[in-house]
Design an enzyme around this catalytic site. Structure first.
Site: not given
Lengths: 93, 225
Positions: B85, B202, B204
């Site tokens: 990002c 993302h 994660e």
């Protein structure tokens, strides 16, 4: 004394403006929205709008050429993303 | 495997990525952007967020911070770098990845789970995924509209440097499955040596079925391999 100091300060100060605009082929959605809004406000003669950025830069330098070089460096190293933006330097003072 | 997460003022996914890395058994360290050297590390992560409040351009100021010289040096020596990002935006500003991320085409901040497709699974970042596997990963950005010149786009296609593309559930990449206007539906790219990956989604946030899904896990387990 104060007056003299002011004079010196003025002597060593050159002021430039930098205008940063998106390159022709790069889509400018913000400009487009502003354009559409102005159109809807009745500005019928409006042809197109491109939005950009404007910087005022003072340089502690009395040699104009050197100062311009510095401003150019500032543009290319940080202020402008050369992939999508063009810039124009103009002298103000 | 040792990892380092670089933290800038305004980073806000730094702790999420640290949790993900630690869960996957990485020995992780957080590195403040004012440091000038990095401890021994196999992976550097530039996390998501809004470094410096997105002043000037997203990632522009962070891209000139003190630690970045060291990151560039290690990147050239082959260290693995992952930018997520805002991290992707920062990597393009440093020049480690070519191209740039423009404002989303619809001018809106987009936060939603989208489908992305794995286009190259022969890299250290993606080896645990299947080719063309469709993943569901969260995106949350205002400037995710990838743009590059036609010469570089050709290079990305020819050298298989596109990591992920936005797609629909079935893996079709088209305008309808493109959330932000990104060129060619590009969601993530590699550098030419494939040791650097920049991506807008993302991974994660997708490491636990309890709160989302585990589609991001294989990215980290690929790195461990």
């Amino acid at each position: 004394m104060a007056k003299l100091f002011q004079l010196n300060l003025k002597k060593n100060k050159l002021k430039f403006s930098v205008t940063v605009t998106l390159k022709k082929d790069v889509l400018d959605p913000q400009g487009k929205v502003v354009e559409n809004t102005l159109m809807s406000m009745g500005m019928v003669n409006l042809k197109s709008i491109r939005q950009g950025k404007f910087f005022e830069i003072e340089v502690d330098e009395n040699d104009q050429k050197k100062a311009e070089e510095k401003v150019k460096m500032m543009c290319e190293k940080l202020l402008v993303n050369l992939i999508i933006e063009d810039y124009k330097i103009s002298k103000l003072i | 495997m040792r990892s380092s997460v670089i933290v800038f003022p305004g980073s806000n996914c730094d702790r999420d990525i640290a949790v993900a890395l630690e869960k996957m058994q990485f020995k992780n360290q957080m590195i403040w952007h004012k440091e000038t050297s990095l401890p021994k590390t196999d992976l550097i992560v530039i996390p998501g967020g809004f470094s410096y409040g997105d002043y000037l351009r997203s990632g522009a100021i962070a891209g000139k911070s003190l630690i970045i010289d060291e990151v560039i040096k290690l990147a050239k020596n082959g260290c693995l770098i992952l930018g997520i990002c805002n991290g992707f935006q920062i990597l393009t500003e440093t020049g480690l990845l070519k191209g740039t991320l423009l404002r989303n085409k619809n001018l809106k901040f987009i936060n939603k789970d989208v489908n992305i497709k794995v286009l190259n699974n022969k890299t250290q970042f993606t080896s645990k995924y299947k080719l063309n596997q469709v993943l569901k990963i969260n995106i949350a950005h205002n400037e995710g509209n990838y743009f590059t010149d036609s010469k570089h786009l050709q290079e990305l296609r020819n050298d298989n440097l596109i990591a992920f593309k936005y797609c629909d559930k079935k893996g079709n990449t088209n305008l309808d499955s493109n959330p932000n206007g990104a060129l060619d539906n590009i969601a993530g790219i590699f550098n030419s040596k494939k040791n650097i990956l920049g991506m807008m989604p993302h991974p994660e946030r997708m490491i636990d079925k309890l709160i989302s899904n585990d589609d991001g896990v294989n990215l980290f387990s690929s790195l461990l391999n």
